[in-house]
Design an enzyme around this catalytic site. Structure first.
Site, PDB file in Angstrom:
ATOM      1  N   HIS A 187       9.103   3.459  -4.953  1.00 15.69           N
ATOM      2  CA  HIS A 187       7.710   3.895  -4.943  1.00 15.69           C
ATOM      3  C   HIS A 187       6.914   3.139  -6.013  1.00 15.69           C
ATOM      4  O   HIS A 187       5.706   2.962  -5.881  1.00 15.69           O
ATOM      5  CB  HIS A 187       7.604   5.398  -5.220  1.00 15.69           C
ATOM      6  CG  HIS A 187       8.057   6.248  -4.081  1.00 15.69           C
ATOM      7  ND1 HIS A 187       9.380   6.581  -3.882  1.00 15.69           N
ATOM      8  CD2 HIS A 187       7.364   6.833  -3.068  1.00 15.69           C
ATOM      9  CE1 HIS A 187       9.479   7.333  -2.800  1.00 15.69           C
ATOM     10  NE2 HIS A 187       8.282   7.502  -2.286  1.00 15.69           N
ATOM     11  N   ASP A 259       9.242   1.594   5.466  1.00 14.05           N
ATOM     12  CA  ASP A 259       8.860   2.576   4.472  1.00 14.05           C
ATOM     13  C   ASP A 259       7.377   2.346   4.162  1.00 14.05           C
ATOM     14  O   ASP A 259       6.790   1.333   4.569  1.00 14.05           O
ATOM     15  CB  ASP A 259       9.719   2.423   3.215  1.00 14.05           C
ATOM     16  CG  ASP A 259       9.890   3.727   2.450  1.00 14.05           C
ATOM     17  OD1 ASP A 259       9.096   4.659   2.679  1.00 14.05           O
ATOM     18  OD2 ASP A 259      10.813   3.819   1.614  1.00 14.05           O
TER      19      ASP A 259
END
Length: 371
Positions: A187, A259
């Site tokens: 992330h 993702d």
């Protein structure tokens, strides 16, 4: 720019929304892009009736056979925990299944997650996690991972998927080709995982090979694997990982899903404009952009510009959109279920509570602390 190209570009995107209701601005850009689906987060979810209304409103501007996605793995990644009730983590459930000798507990978890997301109007949960539970990533992955044994991970994944299928909910194995040996959170950063292709084949890739015919979708991560032919490229933009390994060597025929392309693991490597083009060229079917309307529109316009500039990319975009549409029509053909009553929601909540209590019985007793 032809309508076909515009439709093709939009149909490769799965996008997020800002709040619990569709804004006028979101309605406008959704109608322009016509994406393949919607993904919602806790910021979007109040209760089942509101979530169903939001999904119905938003998907009216999407392609046919669209995705209605949510992340419900159990444990720390559970977007329904506030609106419904917390679901035990994958690790907790699998440990209980091993200790009790009852793999049905994993199927039951899959069934309860499927019933939950279906009640809220979703057709897809982005689970199971198939990363290995290795010491290197323990501080990042936590209870999302179930075992360091790839065969036990595959066993968990198979039983979880059986549970999802009982309610016609689509699952997504993640995060290919494996984050178990990573030390960074993708992330925020691009993890660099120093495993050779032989190590990955014998370990991280095993669950994907074992489940290649059971997984409707596989999510590709943003980590780099410098000891492989992909070198420092994030897997999400690497033809080596998607075309050579996943398609050719593993033989996967389902949907390859990225993702979130807003994550630091990719945006610290490339701009969003460069990332979506590279992802399509590398073999991605659907790209997830989870929040920013600016990034969603920039990604969409970048695909159009590249299609206008390059006839080869234009043909690739049209072909990929056609192939992915065929897969979506096959995978997401189930009709939306009827809205649940308040009594049905409460009954589901009770079932989850009882399941949590059952799982808790098989957890190890903490050792007493010295006084």
């Amino acid at each position: 720019m032809t309508a076909n190209i515009r439709r093709a570009a939009g149909s490769l995107l799965v996008v997020g929304l800002s709040g619990a209701e569709l804004s006028a601005l979101e309605r406008a850009w959704l109608n322009l892009i016509r994406p393949a689906g919607i993904i919602l987060f806790r910021r979007n979810i109040v209760d089942a009736a509101q979530t169903r209304a939001l999904l119905k409103d938003a998907t009216a501007h999407c392609t046919q056979a669209n995705l209605r996605c949510v992340d419900v793995e159990g444990g720390t990644v559970d977007r329904l925990r506030d609106a419904l009730t917390p679901m035990p983590s994958a690790q907790t459930v699998f440990n209980a299944a091993r200790r009790s000798g009852k793999l049905k507990l994993v199927q039951q978890q899959g069934e309860l997650i499927a019933a939950s997301v279906k009640a809220f109007g979703f057709n897809t949960t982005l689970a199971p996690v198939l990363d290995l539970a290795l010491p290197a990533s323990a501080h990042v992955m936590g209870s999302r991972v179930v075992s360091e044994s790839p065969y036990e991970v595959a066993e968990y994944g198979l039983n979880f998927l059986i549970g999802l299928k009982s309610h016609s909910i689509v699952g997504c194995g993640k995060h290919f080709p494996g984050l178990g040996a990573g030390t960074l959170d993708s992330h925020l950063e691009t993890p660099s995982i120093h495993r050779t292709i032989n190590e990955l084949r014998q370990q991280d890739l095993v669950p994907y090979h074992e489940l290649r015919n059971q997984l409707p979708m596989i999510m590709v991560n943003h980590a780099a694997y410098p000891a492989t032919r992909s070198a420092n490229l994030p897997a999400s933009i690497s033809a080596y990982w998607m075309s050579t390994i996943l398609r050719k060597r593993i033989g996967y025929r389902g949907i390859i899903f990225s993702d979130d392309l807003e994550m630091g693991g990719i945006l610290k490597f490339l701009s969003i404009e460069e990332a979506v083009i590279a992802a399509v060229r590398a073999g991605i079917d659907l790209m997830e952009i989870c929040h920013s309307p600016e990034l969603i529109l920039r990604a969409y316009e970048s695909l159009l510009r590249e299609a206008d500039r390059s006839s080869a990319f234009r043909n690739l975009l049209l072909t990929r959109a056609q192939e992915t549409s065929r897969k979506r029509n096959k995978i997401f053909s189930a009709k939306a279920s009827s809205p649940p009553s308040s009594k049905q929601i409460e009954a589901l909540r009770t079932r989850i509570h009882r399941f949590s209590e059952t799982v808790a019985k098989f957890q190890p007793t903490p050792e007493p602390q010295p006084s």
